[in-house]
Motif scaffolding. Structure first.
Motif, PDB file in Angstrom:
ATOM      1  N   VAL A  13       6.362  -8.002  -0.832  1.00  0.00           N
ATOM      2  CA  VAL A  13       7.443  -8.985  -0.914  1.00  0.00           C
ATOM      3  C   VAL A  13       8.442  -8.543  -1.994  1.00  0.00           C
ATOM      4  CG1 VAL A  13       6.011 -10.460  -2.434  1.00  0.00           C
ATOM      5  CG2 VAL A  13       7.988 -11.458  -1.185  1.00  0.00           C
ATOM      6  N   PRO A  14       9.291  -7.563  -1.665  1.00  0.00           N
ATOM      7  CA  PRO A  14      10.219  -7.011  -2.660  1.00  0.00           C
ATOM      8  C   PRO A  14      11.120  -8.037  -3.319  1.00  0.00           C
ATOM      9  CG  PRO A  14      10.180  -5.656  -0.676  1.00  0.00           C
ATOM     10  CD  PRO A  14       9.407  -6.889  -0.356  1.00  0.00           C
ATOM     11  N   GLY A  15      11.422  -9.135  -2.615  1.00  0.00           N
ATOM     12  CA  GLY A  15      12.282 -10.167  -3.194  1.00  0.00           C
ATOM     13  C   GLY A  15      11.694 -10.813  -4.429  1.00  0.00           C
ATOM     14  N   ARG A  16      10.375 -10.766  -4.562  1.00  0.00           N
ATOM     15  CA  ARG A  16       9.718 -11.329  -5.749  1.00  0.00           C
ATOM     16  C   ARG A  16       9.220 -10.246  -6.709  1.00  0.00           C
ATOM     17  NH1 ARG A  16       8.116 -16.797  -6.268  1.00  0.00           N
ATOM     18  NH2 ARG A  16       8.550 -18.076  -4.423  1.00  0.00           N
ATOM     19  N   THR A  17       8.937  -9.054  -6.191  1.00  0.00           N
ATOM     20  CA  THR A  17       8.282  -8.041  -7.020  1.00  0.00           C
ATOM     21  C   THR A  17       9.208  -6.928  -7.503  1.00  0.00           C
ATOM     22  OG1 THR A  17       7.680  -6.667  -5.122  1.00  0.00           O
ATOM     23  CG2 THR A  17       6.125  -8.408  -5.770  1.00  0.00           C
ATOM     24  N   SER A  18      10.332  -6.736  -6.841  1.00  0.00           N
ATOM     25  CA  SER A  18      11.274  -5.639  -7.136  1.00  0.00           C
ATOM     26  C   SER A  18      10.696  -4.271  -6.808  1.00  0.00           C
ATOM     27  CB  SER A  18      11.738  -5.671  -8.605  1.00  0.00           C
ATOM     28  OG  SER A  18      12.490  -6.843  -8.837  1.00  0.00           O
ATOM     29  N   VAL A  19       9.677  -4.228  -5.953  1.00  0.00           N
ATOM     30  CA  VAL A  19       9.152  -2.949  -5.480  1.00  0.00           C
ATOM     31  C   VAL A  19       8.836  -3.090  -3.998  1.00  0.00           C
ATOM     32  CG1 VAL A  19       6.736  -3.504  -6.106  1.00  0.00           C
ATOM     33  CG2 VAL A  19       7.438  -1.119  -5.880  1.00  0.00           C
ATOM     34  N   ASN A  20       9.146  -2.037  -3.232  1.00  0.00           N
ATOM     35  CA  ASN A  20       8.934  -2.064  -1.787  1.00  0.00           C
ATOM     36  C   ASN A  20       7.826  -1.084  -1.416  1.00  0.00           C
ATOM     37  OD1 ASN A  20       9.198  -2.476   0.956  1.00  0.00           O
ATOM     38  ND2 ASN A  20      11.126  -1.353   1.156  1.00  0.00           N
ATOM     39  N   LEU A  21       6.766  -1.594  -0.809  1.00  0.00           N
ATOM     40  CA  LEU A  21       5.669  -0.756  -0.332  1.00  0.00           C
ATOM     41  C   LEU A  21       6.117  -0.136   0.989  1.00  0.00           C
ATOM     42  CD1 LEU A  21       2.659   0.062  -0.850  1.00  0.00           C
ATOM     43  CD2 LEU A  21       2.020  -1.926   0.526  1.00  0.00           C
ATOM     44  N   LEU A  22       6.468   1.140   0.970  1.00  0.00           N
ATOM     45  CA  LEU A  22       7.081   1.790   2.125  1.00  0.00           C
ATOM     46  C   LEU A  22       6.066   2.061   3.234  1.00  0.00           C
ATOM     47  CD1 LEU A  22       9.375   4.306   0.220  1.00  0.00           C
ATOM     48  CD2 LEU A  22      10.022   2.103   1.253  1.00  0.00           C
ATOM     49  N   PRO A  23       6.524   2.128   4.499  1.00  0.00           N
ATOM     50  CA  PRO A  23       5.601   2.345   5.611  1.00  0.00           C
ATOM     51  C   PRO A  23       4.737   3.596   5.461  1.00  0.00           C
ATOM     52  CG  PRO A  23       7.718   1.623   6.447  1.00  0.00           C
ATOM     53  CD  PRO A  23       7.895   1.841   4.969  1.00  0.00           C
ATOM     54  N   GLN A  24       5.318   4.671   4.951  1.00  0.00           N
ATOM     55  CA  GLN A  24       4.527   5.892   4.761  1.00  0.00           C
ATOM     56  C   GLN A  24       3.410   5.667   3.740  1.00  0.00           C
ATOM     57  OE1 GLN A  24       7.828   5.565   4.557  1.00  0.00           O
ATOM     58  NE2 GLN A  24       8.885   7.236   5.616  1.00  0.00           N
ATOM     59  N   THR A  25       3.697   4.841   2.735  1.00  0.00           N
ATOM     60  CA  THR A  25       2.694   4.540   1.714  1.00  0.00           C
ATOM     61  C   THR A  25       1.598   3.661   2.292  1.00  0.00           C
ATOM     62  OG1 THR A  25       4.457   4.649   0.062  1.00  0.00           O
ATOM     63  CG2 THR A  25       2.370   3.673  -0.629  1.00  0.00           C
ATOM     64  N   VAL A  26       1.985   2.724   3.156  1.00  0.00           N
ATOM     65  CA  VAL A  26       0.988   1.878   3.812  1.00  0.00           C
ATOM     66  C   VAL A  26       0.046   2.743   4.649  1.00  0.00           C
ATOM     67  CG1 VAL A  26       0.597  -0.062   5.372  1.00  0.00           C
ATOM     68  CG2 VAL A  26       2.599  -0.059   3.882  1.00  0.00           C
ATOM     69  N   ALA A  27       0.615   3.713   5.356  1.00  0.00           N
ATOM     70  CA  ALA A  27      -0.206   4.623   6.162  1.00  0.00           C
ATOM     71  C   ALA A  27      -1.155   5.430   5.276  1.00  0.00           C
ATOM     72  CB  ALA A  27       0.686   5.552   6.977  1.00  0.00           C
ATOM     73  N   ALA A  28      -0.667   5.871   4.117  1.00  0.00           N
ATOM     74  CA  ALA A  28      -1.520   6.606   3.175  1.00  0.00           C
ATOM     75  C   ALA A  28      -2.629   5.709   2.644  1.00  0.00           C
ATOM     76  CB  ALA A  28      -0.685   7.159   2.033  1.00  0.00           C
ATOM     77  N   LEU A  29      -2.300   4.457   2.365  1.00  0.00           N
ATOM     78  CA  LEU A  29      -3.313   3.502   1.899  1.00  0.00           C
ATOM     79  C   LEU A  29      -4.401   3.305   2.944  1.00  0.00           C
ATOM     80  CD1 LEU A  29      -1.342   0.619   0.125  1.00  0.00           C
ATOM     81  CD2 LEU A  29      -3.224   1.952  -0.856  1.00  0.00           C
ATOM     82  N   LYS A  30      -3.985   3.144   4.195  1.00  0.00           N
ATOM     83  CA  LYS A  30      -4.967   2.953   5.266  1.00  0.00           C
ATOM     84  C   LYS A  30      -5.950   4.120   5.316  1.00  0.00           C
ATOM     85  CE  LYS A  30      -5.624   2.502  10.223  1.00  0.00           C
ATOM     86  NZ  LYS A  30      -5.083   2.791  11.564  1.00  0.00           N
ATOM     87  N   LYS A  31      -5.423   5.309   5.115  1.00  0.00           N
ATOM     88  CA  LYS A  31      -6.257   6.516   5.179  1.00  0.00           C
ATOM     89  C   LYS A  31      -7.129   6.681   3.944  1.00  0.00           C
ATOM     90  CE  LYS A  31      -5.873  11.514   5.951  1.00  0.00           C
ATOM     91  NZ  LYS A  31      -4.929  12.649   6.195  1.00  0.00           N
ATOM     92  N   GLN A  32      -6.562   6.407   2.772  1.00  0.00           N
ATOM     93  CA  GLN A  32      -7.258   6.697   1.515  1.00  0.00           C
ATOM     94  C   GLN A  32      -8.107   5.544   0.995  1.00  0.00           C
ATOM     95  OE1 GLN A  32      -4.599   8.443  -1.471  1.00  0.00           O
ATOM     96  NE2 GLN A  32      -3.274   9.204   0.161  1.00  0.00           N
ATOM     97  N   VAL A  33      -7.746   4.310   1.372  1.00  0.00           N
ATOM     98  CA  VAL A  33      -8.451   3.127   0.863  1.00  0.00           C
ATOM     99  C   VAL A  33      -8.884   2.288   2.063  1.00  0.00           C
ATOM    100  CG1 VAL A  33      -8.355   1.163  -0.713  1.00  0.00           C
ATOM    101  CG2 VAL A  33      -6.929   3.170  -1.161  1.00  0.00           C
ATOM    102  N   PRO A  34     -10.076   2.536   2.599  1.00  0.00           N
ATOM    103  CA  PRO A  34     -10.516   1.837   3.817  1.00  0.00           C
ATOM    104  C   PRO A  34     -10.556   0.319   3.687  1.00  0.00           C
ATOM    105  CG  PRO A  34     -11.960   3.700   3.332  1.00  0.00           C
ATOM    106  CD  PRO A  34     -11.048   3.550   2.151  1.00  0.00           C
ATOM    107  N   GLU A  35     -10.648  -0.176   2.464  1.00  0.00           N
ATOM    108  CA  GLU A  35     -10.639  -1.629   2.266  1.00  0.00           C
ATOM    109  C   GLU A  35      -9.317  -2.252   2.702  1.00  0.00           C
ATOM    110  OE1 GLU A  35     -13.859  -0.105  -0.340  1.00  0.00           O
ATOM    111  OE2 GLU A  35     -11.824   0.540   0.131  1.00  0.00           O
ATOM    112  N   VAL A  36      -8.246  -1.466   2.688  1.00  0.00           N
ATOM    113  CA  VAL A  36      -6.932  -1.976   3.103  1.00  0.00           C
ATOM    114  C   VAL A  36      -6.883  -1.984   4.629  1.00  0.00           C
ATOM    115  CG1 VAL A  36      -4.436  -1.616   3.068  1.00  0.00           C
ATOM    116  CG2 VAL A  36      -5.792  -1.188   0.997  1.00  0.00           C
ATOM    117  N   ILE A  37      -7.062  -3.180   5.200  1.00  0.00           N
ATOM    118  CA  ILE A  37      -7.120  -3.307   6.660  1.00  0.00           C
ATOM    119  C   ILE A  37      -5.848  -3.922   7.238  1.00  0.00           C
ATOM    120  CG2 ILE A  37      -9.640  -3.518   6.643  1.00  0.00           C
ATOM    121  CD1 ILE A  37      -9.133  -6.574   7.206  1.00  0.00           C
ATOM    122  N   GLY A  38      -4.911  -4.301   6.370  1.00  0.00           N
ATOM    123  CA  GLY A  38      -3.692  -4.906   6.898  1.00  0.00           C
ATOM    124  C   GLY A  38      -2.679  -5.190   5.808  1.00  0.00           C
ATOM    125  N   ILE A  39      -1.564  -5.765   6.234  1.00  0.00           N
ATOM    126  CA  ILE A  39      -0.467  -6.049   5.324  1.00  0.00           C
ATOM    127  C   ILE A  39       0.204  -7.360   5.683  1.00  0.00           C
ATOM    128  CG2 ILE A  39       1.206  -4.745   6.737  1.00  0.00           C
ATOM    129  CD1 ILE A  39       2.543  -3.869   4.080  1.00  0.00           C
TER     130      ILE A  39
END
Length: 292
Positions: free
Chosen positions: A135-161
């Motif tokens: 939620v960049p409007g509150r956090t001032s940081v944007n979790l980019l789609p490529q980063t989400v894909a990396a998270l899915k691969k590297q951190v199996p606990e991350v099952i969604g967004i």
């Protein structure tokens, strides 16, 4: 998928400055009676930023206890302090929540590698299903789609967004890069139907605090292929969606629930109650929508 459909980002009722457990349990029970698909305690809508750690644990425990396994509980557990996020996630796991909702660190403005390291550190300490919250409007940081894909691969606990950019191109890229088995939930009530249309799985909703059955029916209609019904509900909810953000969330939601006689409108500073003229506008929308 466990986290599919309409999930309510629950408000936290207060009474004389403390958590109003009786009212909170009643609100949870009403949500379940109305057919909601899941519940999210201790999110932004639950004023998590002003809950003490003891209150945070209390609110999650109450929710899990009241639900008794009838719907999934996705407990808010994020922080901009990784050590604190680990502690809050441990609260969620110990309380037997079904998953943890973890916001991207706010204010610090970490880099994309820093975001990955943050969630990886939480997973290393506390392994349970994670829905990350962008939620960049509150956090001032944007979790980019490529980063989400990396998270899915590297951190199996991350099952969604929970995607609250309101940017359908970005949401589409998350689905493209992560696949249809990755849970994508709208973080904005305005974008539920468009998100479902491009392959999303549901919503973590503010408006469902006051209209849980309507939001649940929208998601269900889409899943059943009744596009016309989903569209009708989308437009029926539109004025309510706007009203829920007439001021900073959760001020309108709590005020609406107060007008409905379901709880006090008590907030915690720095949030304050609506001015009478704004409340009157909110009341008019609720009346036109059949809520009042």
């Amino acid at each position: 998928m466990q986290f599919t459909g309409a999930f309510t980002a629950l408000v936290t009722p207060f009474k004389n400055g403390t958590v109003d457990e009786e009212t909170y349990r009643a609100h949870i029970e009403w949500q379940i009676e109305q057919g909601i698909d899941g519940l999210v305690p201790c999110g932004t809508t639950g004023e998590s930023a002003t809950l003490s750690h003891a209150e945070h644990a209390q609110v999650i425990k109450i929710c899990v206890d009241q639900v008794k396994g009838r719907v999934p509980v996705l407990a808010g557990a994020g922080s901009n302090n990784t050590t604190e996020a680990i502690e809050l996630t441990r609260f969620a796991k110990d309380a037997k929540a079904d998953g943890a909702l973890l916001i991207t660190p706010y204010y610090n403005k970490p880099t994309q590698p820093g975001l990955i390291a943050h969630f990886a550190a939480i997973a290393k300490a506390v392994s349970m299903p994670f829905i990350v919250y962008n939620v960049p409007g509150r956090t001032s940081v944007n979790l980019l789609p490529q980063t989400v894909a990396a998270l899915k691969k590297q951190v199996p606990e991350v099952i969604g967004i929970k995607e609250a950019t309101g940017n359908l191109c970005q949401i589409s890229e998350v689905i493209e890069y992560c696949g249809r088995d990755f849970t994508v939930l709208s973080g904005d009530d305005f974008t539920v139907l468009p998100t479902l249309a491009i392959g999303g799985h549901g919503v973590i909703s503010v408006v469902s605090n006051v209209a849980p059955a309507m939001m649940r029916k929208l998601c269900k209609a889409w899943r059943k292929g009744d596009i016309a019904k989903a569209q009708r509900l989308h437009y029926k909810l539109a004025p309510l969606n706007r009203a829920m953000f007439i001021e900073t969330n959760p001020i309108p939601a709590k005020t609406a629930l107060s007008l409905m006689g379901r709880m006090s409108s008590e907030l915690r500073l720095p949030l304050v109650n609506m001015a009478p003229e704004v409340e009157a506008r909110l009341s008019e929308v609720l009346k036109k929508s059949g809520i009042l």
